[in-house]
Write a protein that holds these residues in place. Structure first.
Motif, mmCIF file in Angstrom:
data_model
loop_
_atom_site.group_PDB
_atom_site.id
_atom_site.type_symbol
_atom_site.label_atom_id
_atom_site.label_comp_id
_atom_site.label_asym_id
_atom_site.label_seq_id
_atom_site.Cartn_x
_atom_site.Cartn_y
_atom_site.Cartn_z
ATOM 1 N N GLU A 1 0.819 -1.212 0.000
ATOM 2 C CA GLU A 1 0.000 0.000 0.000
ATOM 3 C C GLU A 1 0.852 1.261 0.000
ATOM 4 O O GLU A 1 0.452 2.284 -0.565
ATOM 5 C CB GLU A 1 -0.956 -0.017 1.187
ATOM 6 C CG GLU A 1 -2.087 -1.018 0.998
ATOM 7 C CD GLU A 1 -3.064 -1.036 2.155
ATOM 8 O OE1 GLU A 1 -2.677 -0.630 3.276
ATOM 9 O OE2 GLU A 1 -4.223 -1.464 1.948
ATOM 10 N N HIS B 1 0.292 4.126 -2.810
ATOM 11 C CA HIS B 1 0.025 5.523 -2.466
ATOM 12 C C HIS B 1 1.197 6.450 -2.802
ATOM 13 O O HIS B 1 1.177 7.614 -2.430
ATOM 14 C CB HIS B 1 -0.317 5.633 -0.979
ATOM 15 C CG HIS B 1 -1.646 5.051 -0.614
ATOM 16 N ND1 HIS B 1 -2.827 5.521 -1.111
ATOM 17 C CD2 HIS B 1 -1.970 3.992 0.196
ATOM 18 C CE1 HIS B 1 -3.841 4.813 -0.617
ATOM 19 N NE2 HIS B 1 -3.342 3.874 0.171
ATOM 20 N N ARG C 1 -5.402 8.173 5.113
ATOM 21 C CA ARG C 1 -5.497 8.412 3.677
ATOM 22 C C ARG C 1 -6.949 8.347 3.240
ATOM 23 O O ARG C 1 -7.758 7.645 3.852
ATOM 24 C CB ARG C 1 -4.675 7.373 2.902
ATOM 25 C CG ARG C 1 -3.171 7.548 3.091
ATOM 26 C CD ARG C 1 -2.689 8.778 2.358
ATOM 27 N NE ARG C 1 -1.273 8.985 2.532
ATOM 28 C CZ ARG C 1 -0.402 8.939 1.527
ATOM 29 N NH1 ARG C 1 -0.805 8.690 0.311
ATOM 30 N NH2 ARG C 1 0.867 9.146 1.746
ATOM 31 N N SER D 1 -8.691 6.414 -5.021
ATOM 32 C CA SER D 1 -8.461 5.642 -6.236
ATOM 33 C C SER D 1 -9.633 4.716 -6.548
ATOM 34 O O SER D 1 -10.358 4.285 -5.652
ATOM 35 C CB SER D 1 -7.197 4.797 -6.072
ATOM 36 O OG SER D 1 -7.125 3.799 -7.024
ATOM 37 N N GLY E 1 -8.677 1.599 -4.951
ATOM 38 C CA GLY E 1 -8.727 1.790 -3.516
ATOM 39 C C GLY E 1 -10.153 1.758 -2.998
ATOM 40 O O GLY E 1 -10.456 1.143 -1.981
ATOM 41 N N MET F 1 -3.037 4.621 -9.172
ATOM 42 C CA MET F 1 -2.986 3.586 -8.146
ATOM 43 C C MET F 1 -3.342 2.215 -8.720
ATOM 44 O O MET F 1 -2.715 1.202 -8.395
ATOM 45 C CB MET F 1 -3.930 3.929 -7.003
ATOM 46 C CG MET F 1 -3.865 2.955 -5.835
ATOM 47 S SD MET F 1 -4.917 3.504 -4.496
ATOM 48 C CE MET F 1 -4.800 2.093 -3.411
#
Length: 477
Positions: free
Chosen positions: A71, A75, A117, A121, A124, A387
């Protein structure tokens, strides 16, 4: 002056942490700090971890898990420059030292705690919102449909950037490492059909047909009537368009349905069944049901060719804290050891006739896919965000490393359903599998199928027609 002094302290701490964590790591890996300075030295390295900011190490290593490290890359806390496959040497190294990390990674907390965060995305959002909503019993029809949609329904145009021109999303078959991906995938399709020993007029089922390449190939070059099933609507739409483009609408069709719906009315019987890359979605506890369904749908004496990824003989470093691929790429994916797969097939009544491990071929396939994806980075961002691109870059590179090292394998297993007398329709040898290369054989078969159909029409159904195929492509009953 204070800012400069503070920055120097952060750099000093960063170098200290790098020495603690990575001091004995593979020497092919280097690190570049956010200010351009290098660790451990300035010499060229096969791969470089480029830290984007002073907090990067904390975000990479504080979680102490594969997912946490992945991750941080997703990111953009760090980037991987150069040969991303080489960077997985570092991942293996870190996973084997997971027990030691937790003491050493406390030092990373001196840099900064992981910030919150937003997950803006597309991938995401899917990972954070879709996966908790998948719900239901693991590997149930509803949950499998959602998991397949999560992986395959990104964008046909995105996959087209880095797959071959036929959109084959499985292991190619190489005669040499210099083969182009299009030729290797065409050869793989031909190889599957040869192993099944398809011949004109037979009925073929492709379970998990993807974008339909094998259905089209088998109908066009081997003269079969081919049915394909998938759970992905975009895949089905693409496959149907390709079938129409090839003029095969009477010989081939694609349905969107679950494998558990095969033979529901008892009327579907096939001369051959193939499944490539689908069993990984089934789940090991449901493998007996999967093979039972295929067995019931197959005519006695015929064969089922199942290709699936499985565990390799080289153990992966233990990872009890979750998998990046499970979280971001293949929800509920399962790749059991080969003996579990074979026992499930035998429990359904199949006789195991051939098993071939093509892991080196998959490593070569993934190298092509990764290179094409990286070369099309800018174009990929027309269909997905950065991403998502990073998810696939990491996934392809990690899989390539796994197949290359022997952590992963891919098995083509030929299974026979015996007739009541214990016989099959198989030849005594495999010589016909390797008779000629696909490049010189496929078009000739296509012409033969066309000629056969035309002659049958002119002669009428009552006439006997001598087959135009060479003897090695015919099987006596």
């Amino acid at each position: 002056m204070r800012a400069s002094s503070s920055q120097n302290r952060v750099e000093e701490k960063t170098r200290h942490i790098l020495s603690e964590i990575l001091g004995s790591s593979p020497k092919t890996i280097g690190v570049r700090l956010w200010d351009g300075t290098a660790w451990p030295d300035e010499r060229p390295h096969t791969a470089v971890l480029a830290l984007k900011h002073p907090e990067a190490l904390g975000r990479m290593f504080l979680p102490g898990t594969e997912v946490g490290l992945a991750e941080a890359y997703l990111h953009d806390d760090f980037d991987i420059e150069g040969d991303i496959e080489a960077a997985f040497e570092l991942a293996d190294f870190l996973l084997t030292r997971l027990g030691d990390w937790k003491k050493k990674l406390k030092i990373a907390g001196l840099l900064v705690a992981l910030p919150d965060r937003n997950g803006t995305s597309t991938i995401g959002r899917a990972a954070k919102r879709l996966l908790p909503q998948i719900g239901g019993k693991r590997h149930s029809p509803q949950r499998v449909r959602r998991a397949v949609t999560f992986h395959y329904d990104i964008s046909n145009d995105y996959y087209r950037l880095w797959l071959d021109r036929r959109m084959v999303y499985s292991c190619a078959y190489f005669m040499s490492k210099e083969d182009e991906i299009d030729a290797a995938q065409a050869r793989k399709l031909d190889y599957l059909c040869r192993k099944l020993r398809l011949r004109p007029g037979q009925r073929l089922l492709d379970i998990g047909c993807g974008w339909g390449a094998l259905v089209v190939h088998a109908a066009k070059h081997f003269g079969v009537r081919a049915d394909g099933i998938t759970l992905s609507e975009p895949q089905a739409e693409w496959a149907r368009a390709k079938i129409a483009e090839a003029g095969l609408t009477k010989e081939a069709k694609i349905d969107v349905r679950d494998y558990r719906e095969i033979g529901a009315n008892g009327s579907e019987l096939y001369d051959a069944i193939v499944s490539v890359g689908m069993a990984e979605h089934v789940g090991r506890e449901r493998l007996p049901d999967y093979f039972n369904i295929a067995h019931r749908a197959l005519k006695p004496g015929s064969v089922f060719l199942n290709q699936a990824i499985g565990e390799g003989v080289v153990p992966r470093p233990d990872n009890k804290n979750g998998s990046f691929i499970e979280r971001y790429v293949f929800p509920d994916g399962d790749i059991p050891p080969l003996p579990i797969m074979l026992r499930a097939a035998e429990s359904a009544g199949f006789e195991i006739r051939d098993v071939e491990n093509l892991r080196e071929h998959y490593a070569l396939t993934l190298r092509h896919w990764l290179g094409r994806l990286e070369r099309n980075h800018k174009q990929a961002l027309s269909f997905v965000d950065e991403m998502t691109y990073r998810v696939w870059r990491l996934y392809l590179a990690g899989s390539m490393h796994g197949f290359g090292r022997g952590h992963l394998a891919v098995y083509q297993t030929l299974l026979a359903k015996l007739n009541p007398s214990g016989h099959t329709n198989l030849s005594l040898t495999r010589h016909d599998w390797y008779a000629k290369d696909v490049s010189e054989e496929a078009e000739q078969r296509s012409e033969n199928v066309t000629q056969t159909s035309g002659l049958r029409a002119r002669l009428g159904a009552s006439e006997t027609l001598t087959p135009l195929f060479p003897s090695e492509f015919r099987i006596s009953r």
